[in-house]
Each structure stands twice: as C-alpha cells, then as structure tokens.
Motif scaffolding. Sequence first.
Motif, PDB file in Angstrom:
ATOM      1  N   ARG A  71       0.845  -1.219   0.000  1.00  0.00           N
ATOM      2  CA  ARG A  71       0.000   0.000   0.000  1.00  0.00           C
ATOM      3  C   ARG A  71       0.871   1.257   0.000  1.00  0.00           C
ATOM      4  N   GLU A  72       1.988   1.217   0.718  1.00  0.00           N
ATOM      5  CA  GLU A  72       2.893   2.379   0.725  1.00  0.00           C
ATOM      6  C   GLU A  72       3.537   2.548  -0.663  1.00  0.00           C
ATOM      7  N   ILE A  79       2.129   1.786  -3.476  1.00  0.00           N
ATOM      8  CA  ILE A  79       1.067   2.342  -4.327  1.00  0.00           C
ATOM      9  C   ILE A  79       0.925   3.850  -4.069  1.00  0.00           C
ATOM     10  N   ARG A  80       0.968   4.236  -2.788  1.00  0.00           N
ATOM     11  CA  ARG A  80       0.859   5.668  -2.457  1.00  0.00           C
ATOM     12  C   ARG A  80       2.032   6.447  -3.074  1.00  0.00           C
ATOM     13  N   GLN A  81       3.215   5.840  -2.997  1.00  0.00           N
ATOM     14  CA  GLN A  81       4.404   6.530  -3.533  1.00  0.00           C
ATOM     15  C   GLN A  81       4.344   6.679  -5.056  1.00  0.00           C
ATOM     16  N   VAL A  82       3.873   5.640  -5.776  1.00  0.00           N
ATOM     17  CA  VAL A  82       3.848   5.791  -7.246  1.00  0.00           C
ATOM     18  C   VAL A  82       2.723   6.737  -7.663  1.00  0.00           C
ATOM     19  N   ALA A  83       1.620   6.752  -6.909  1.00  0.00           N
ATOM     20  CA  ALA A  83       0.541   7.707  -7.230  1.00  0.00           C
ATOM     21  C   ALA A  83       1.057   9.131  -7.044  1.00  0.00           C
ATOM     22  N   THR A  84       1.871   9.347  -6.018  1.00  0.00           N
ATOM     23  CA  THR A  84       2.491  10.651  -5.788  1.00  0.00           C
ATOM     24  C   THR A  84       3.479  10.971  -6.911  1.00  0.00           C
ATOM     25  N   ALA A  85       4.272   9.963  -7.296  1.00  0.00           N
ATOM     26  CA  ALA A  85       5.291  10.171  -8.349  1.00  0.00           C
ATOM     27  C   ALA A  85       4.635  10.552  -9.670  1.00  0.00           C
ATOM     28  N   VAL A  86       3.497   9.938 -10.005  1.00  0.00           N
ATOM     29  CA  VAL A  86       2.800  10.289 -11.259  1.00  0.00           C
ATOM     30  C   VAL A  86       2.404  11.764 -11.226  1.00  0.00           C
ATOM     31  N   ARG A  87       1.839  12.211 -10.107  1.00  0.00           N
ATOM     32  CA  ARG A  87       1.413  13.625 -10.007  1.00  0.00           C
ATOM     33  C   ARG A  87       2.610  14.575 -10.082  1.00  0.00           C
ATOM     34  N   GLU A 124      -3.313   8.953  -1.124  1.00  0.00           N
ATOM     35  CA  GLU A 124      -3.715   8.220   0.089  1.00  0.00           C
ATOM     36  C   GLU A 124      -5.009   7.453  -0.156  1.00  0.00           C
ATOM     37  N   GLU A 125      -5.964   8.094  -0.856  1.00  0.00           N
ATOM     38  CA  GLU A 125      -7.235   7.412  -1.148  1.00  0.00           C
ATOM     39  C   GLU A 125      -7.013   6.221  -2.091  1.00  0.00           C
ATOM     40  N   ILE A 126      -6.115   6.393  -3.069  1.00  0.00           N
ATOM     41  CA  ILE A 126      -5.822   5.287  -4.004  1.00  0.00           C
ATOM     42  C   ILE A 126      -5.244   4.108  -3.220  1.00  0.00           C
ATOM     43  N   ALA A 127      -4.260   4.401  -2.365  1.00  0.00           N
ATOM     44  CA  ALA A 127      -3.570   3.332  -1.627  1.00  0.00           C
ATOM     45  C   ALA A 127      -4.491   2.638  -0.627  1.00  0.00           C
ATOM     46  N   ALA A 128      -5.561   3.323  -0.200  1.00  0.00           N
ATOM     47  CA  ALA A 128      -6.467   2.740   0.797  1.00  0.00           C
ATOM     48  C   ALA A 128      -7.638   1.985   0.161  1.00  0.00           C
ATOM     49  N   ALA A 129      -7.691   1.916  -1.170  1.00  0.00           N
ATOM     50  CA  ALA A 129      -8.827   1.255  -1.857  1.00  0.00           C
ATOM     51  C   ALA A 129      -8.878  -0.235  -1.499  1.00  0.00           C
ATOM     52  N   PRO A 130     -10.077  -0.842  -1.592  1.00  0.00           N
ATOM     53  CA  PRO A 130     -10.196  -2.265  -1.251  1.00  0.00           C
ATOM     54  C   PRO A 130      -9.227  -3.128  -2.060  1.00  0.00           C
TER      55      PRO A 130
END
Length: 305
Positions: free
Chosen positions: A27-28, A30-38, A295-301
């Motif tokens: 999950r961490e 995922i949060r980091q790559v979502a941040t990296a894309v932005r 954070e919301e992406i990384a917390a998805a089911p």
Amino acid sequence: MSTVDNLNNSNESSVSLREVGADDPIREQIRQVATAVREQTPLAQSFTNFVTINLVANAQLAAGGTAAMSFLPNDITSLAEQCGATYINVGTLLPFYRDALQEISEHLSRHQCQWVLDPVAAGIGVARTEILKGFKDYPPTIVRSNASEALALHDMWDLAEEDSSEEHQGPAGVESVDSVDQAIGAAKDIANYLAQHSPTHTAAVAVSGAVDLVTDGKRVFRLPGGSAMMTKITGAGCSLGGVTATYLAVADPLVAALSASMLYNVASQIAQRHSHGPGSFQVEFLDALWNVTPEEIAAAPLLLA
Ligand SMILES: Nc1ncnc2c1ncn2[C@@H]1O[C@H](COP(=O)(O)OP(=O)(O)O)[C@@H](O)[C@H]1O
Ligand SMILES: Cc1ncsc1CCOP(=O)(O)O
Ligand SMILES: [Mg+2]
C-alpha cells in the motif's frame, strides 16, 4: 459482513481471500507511485483505437500523466525511448496495422521499452488474431483486458497445459462474456510468460470486471469496488489501459497495474455518487481521476488470494 466475507460467500471468487492490511508495504508503494505520477507527469504514448482515443488521452492527463497518440510506426519508435511506457490497443484495425504493429512491437522488444497491451475483442477476425499471435514473439510488459480477452489471448499463445484447457464462451464483441474468476489461470499463465520474456523478469496481467484481478504470475490480488456505470461508457477499459501505461512509466509492472486499477475503482465510485447518467458520469469520472489523492488510491479495497 466485510467485503472479504461477502466475496468468500459469493460466487465472485472460488478461492479464499484476505484483506491486504493498511500497514502492508504494497500500500505504501502504491501511495508513492501515485504521488510520483502527479509530481513527474510521465509521458506514455499510445497506438489505440479511434472509438475511445480521446477518453484515453483525457484520462491519462486527469490521472497526472501526459499523452501522445499516433498510428505511424516511425512516430512510435522514435519516441519510445523517451516515453516511460507505450500503450497498444487493437480495438479498431486498418489493413496497414498488421505490418505497423509488428514493426512497433519488434522495436519495443529489441530496445527493452516497456509497453501495455489491451487485446480488445481478442478472438474476433483473422487480422486481429494474426496481430495478437505476433505479439507472442515480442511481448508486452503488462496485459490489461477483460476476462474474455485474457482467455482468448491465452488460447492464441498456446499457454494452456495439455489437460487444463479452460472452458469459456469465446468473444462476442468488445464486452466480456466470461467471469473474472474463469480467467484466473489464464491471467497467471500470461503473466508468467511475460515475466520470462521481460528484461527485468517482472510483468503483470490486469483483468477487469466487477471485481478486478491483478497478478504478477505468483500473487493474485482481487480488487472489489468501482461502479457498474463504467460499462455504460465506451472506453472505460481502454482508458484504464492508457492510465496503466502512465503508471508503468514510474513503477514496476505489478504496482503500476494495481495502482491504476485502484485509482479507477475509487474514481468511478465518486463519479457514480455525483452523476445522473452516462454523460455526466464520464465528466464526473475525469474530475474524480484528477481529485483523488494518493492516500485514497492506496487505501482502496485490496484482497489477496
Ligand atoms: N460491474 C462492475 N462493477 C464495478 N466496476 C466495474 C464493473 N464492470 C466493469 N467495472 C470497471 O470498469 C473498468 C473497465 O472494465 P471493463 O468494463 O471490464 O473493461 P472493458 O471495457 O475492456 O470490457 C474497470 O475499472 C472495472 O473495474
Ligand atoms: C466499441 C468499440 N469498438 C471497437 S473498439 C471499441 C471501444 C471498446 O472500449 P472498452 O473496451 O474500453 O469498452
Ligand atoms: Mg476493453
């Protein structure tokens, strides 16, 4: 009853599933790559179908990346090494595509460029089958498809064990007529084949549906959530392929496929709450892709089989 209990008690999954915990390292990541894309606005170029090309580009921009679309092999090959990833989608074909896509896939493979394949309508038409069979020699890094397309590609690439041929209905167009559960074995076989041929020995397959599946050939994740309204706009799957390429530009294949699919599930749920039909749903969906936080992406089911 929790999501896991619901799934374990329904026919959505034939295997026992456990929730991936909030403190699981994936999950961490995922949060980091979502941040990296932005932060990095990575470029992923596309050779994609002309029904949904506009939604693919808009979704890549809304997710935080940048887009470049082309049907010319020389455009794609000259930009391939500057792009973090390339996206190829075979939804609509023209006669010259057979030679063009062979040239492109061969170039990507020889130069170790990562790419995502959406084998839209796999199994329909001699030309499409010839093109998709050709990709076996120059394979992608990620296959993103619906269940029927994954099963058809698995057949075309002859990846089935002699005595384990999966029963499936075969293609009926661009929509799936098979369940995601039916495609688990095919998805794992394809992912293992891609990994064997990948320069980094990593690859992933993402099969979409009511409960998505993402696998690297070893681990099988299931992703509940999203919105059935996604089946009422054209290009939900195609644009997910494009956004998966955006994520692949900054992440390893498994994390890229998981992050893009989780982003889609969170954003489509928000869009469903704010919309009144397919037209406003598509608009709200693009807004939600833009506004959802890492954070919301990384917390998805997220469940693990
Ligand atoms: N019944 C459903 N409920 C929730 N989400 C869905 C449903 N069907 C498809 N989706 C979502 O829609 C997106 C596109 O998937 P899908 O419709 O399977 O692709 P395709 O358009 O290639 O057939 C994915 O994000 C998937 O999770
Ligand atoms: C309708 C259609 N016909 C050829 S490609 C295409 C778009 C398919 O888009 P998606 O697989 O994302 O629903
Ligand atoms: Mg599709």
